[in-house]
Design a protein around this motif. Structure first.
Motif, PDB file in Angstrom:
ATOM      1  N   THR A 105       0.854  -1.183   0.000  1.00  0.00           N
ATOM      2  CA  THR A 105       0.000   0.000   0.000  1.00  0.00           C
ATOM      3  C   THR A 105       0.889   1.231   0.000  1.00  0.00           C
ATOM      4  O   THR A 105       2.065   1.172   0.382  1.00  0.00           O
ATOM      5  CB  THR A 105      -0.927   0.051   1.229  1.00  0.00           C
ATOM      6  N   ASP A 125      -4.949  15.087  -6.485  1.00  0.00           N
ATOM      7  CA  ASP A 125      -4.956  14.656  -5.081  1.00  0.00           C
ATOM      8  C   ASP A 125      -3.928  13.559  -4.830  1.00  0.00           C
ATOM      9  O   ASP A 125      -3.543  12.820  -5.735  1.00  0.00           O
ATOM     10  CB  ASP A 125      -6.342  14.127  -4.708  1.00  0.00           C
ATOM     11  N   GLN A 126      -3.525  13.457  -3.576  1.00  0.00           N
ATOM     12  CA  GLN A 126      -2.639  12.374  -3.159  1.00  0.00           C
ATOM     13  C   GLN A 126      -3.424  11.066  -3.198  1.00  0.00           C
ATOM     14  O   GLN A 126      -4.626  11.048  -2.922  1.00  0.00           O
ATOM     15  CB  GLN A 126      -2.146  12.617  -1.727  1.00  0.00           C
ATOM     16  N   HIS A 128      -4.862   7.488  -1.893  1.00  0.00           N
ATOM     17  CA  HIS A 128      -5.244   6.999  -0.563  1.00  0.00           C
ATOM     18  C   HIS A 128      -4.121   6.135  -0.005  1.00  0.00           C
ATOM     19  O   HIS A 128      -3.417   5.457  -0.755  1.00  0.00           O
ATOM     20  CB  HIS A 128      -6.534   6.185  -0.637  1.00  0.00           C
ATOM     21  N   ASP A 130      -4.311   3.428   1.420  1.00  0.00           N
ATOM     22  CA  ASP A 130      -4.537   2.006   1.176  1.00  0.00           C
ATOM     23  C   ASP A 130      -4.497   1.643  -0.308  1.00  0.00           C
ATOM     24  O   ASP A 130      -4.715   0.487  -0.676  1.00  0.00           O
ATOM     25  CB  ASP A 130      -5.839   1.537   1.809  1.00  0.00           C
ATOM     26  N   ALA A 131      -4.178   2.597  -1.171  1.00  0.00           N
ATOM     27  CA  ALA A 131      -4.031   2.305  -2.603  1.00  0.00           C
ATOM     28  C   ALA A 131      -2.867   1.334  -2.779  1.00  0.00           C
ATOM     29  O   ALA A 131      -1.822   1.459  -2.136  1.00  0.00           O
ATOM     30  CB  ALA A 131      -3.777   3.588  -3.394  1.00  0.00           C
TER      31      ALA A 131
END
Length: 175
Positions: A105, A125-126, A128, A130-131
C-alpha cells in the motif's frame, strides 16, 4: 529536502557513464563495498552540456563517514568532487529501498522507506494510503522541492505502478 541539505556530507562521482542502468549498477556496487549509514543516499544526476552523462552522488551521515567514502572512492580510481551536482537527484540507495518489492500500500511504502510522498500522474490529489502499488522491485523516487517523491501512474485493476520501469520498451520498438 535534498540529500545535500539534509545531509551536508555529499560527494559526487563522475565515472563517465552514459545511461541510468549503468549508474544504478555502479551505486549498487558502491553499496556492497561501502557501509553507508541507514540515513545515507545514493542518487543519479543527469549532466547536460558538451559532454552529456550520468553522475552519481553519495550522501553520508557524518563528516567522518564521508571521509571514509571519499578515501575508498579515490583509492578505487574514481573522480570525486564535494557536494551534489543538483537538487533533483533520482534516488537508488535510500532507507527502505530493499523492502519495496511486490505489492504494497502507499501507506506501507511511506512508513518503511525514506519516500515522503507519492504522486500520481494526471491526478491532483494524493493517493489513498490504502491504494495498492505494484513495485516490481524497481522504485526510483526523485527529490522534488526538498522531498523524496515517488511518481506513480494508474495501472490494471485500480493499482498503481512506479512511473519508471526497470526494463522500458525502447521508443519505436515495434516499427
Amino acid at each position: 529536502m535534498t540529500p545535500h541539505v539534509r545531509m551536508p556530507y555529499v560527494v559526487t562521482v563522475d565515472a563517465g557513464l552514459r545511461d541510468l542502468r549503468a549508474a544504478d549498477h555502479l551505486l549498487r556496487t558502491f553499496s556492497a563495498e561501502l557501509a553507508l549509514s541507514e540515513g545515507g543516499f545514493g542518487c543519479t544526476h543527469l549532466v547536460r552540456g558538451e559532454r552529456p552523462r550520468v553522475v552519481v552522488s553519495l550522501a553520508a551521515g557524518s563528516e567522518a563517514e564521508l571521509d571514509e567514502v571519499r578515501a575508498w572512492l579515490v583509492a578505487e580510481g574514481y573522480e570525486v568532487t564535494d557536494g551534489a551536482p543538483d537538487a533533483v537527484g533520482r534516488a537508488v540507495l535510500y532507507r527502505g529501498a530493499g523492502l519495496l518489492g511486490g505489492t504494497m500500500t502507499v501507506g506501507e511504502v511511506l512508513s518503511v522507506s525514506a519516500i515522503e510522498r507519492v504522486m500520481v500522474l494526471g491526478v491532483a490529489d494524493q493517493p489513498h494510503m490504502d491504494a495498492r502499488l505494484v513495485t516490481h522491485g524497481h522504485v526510483r523516487p526523485q527529490w522534488q522541492g526538498g522531498e523524496l517523491v515517488l511518481t506513480a501512474m494508474p495501472a490494471v485493476g485500480g493499482t498503481l505502478v512506479p512511473f519508471e520501469v526497470a526494463e522500458p520498451t525502447p521508443c519505436c520498438a515495434d516499427h
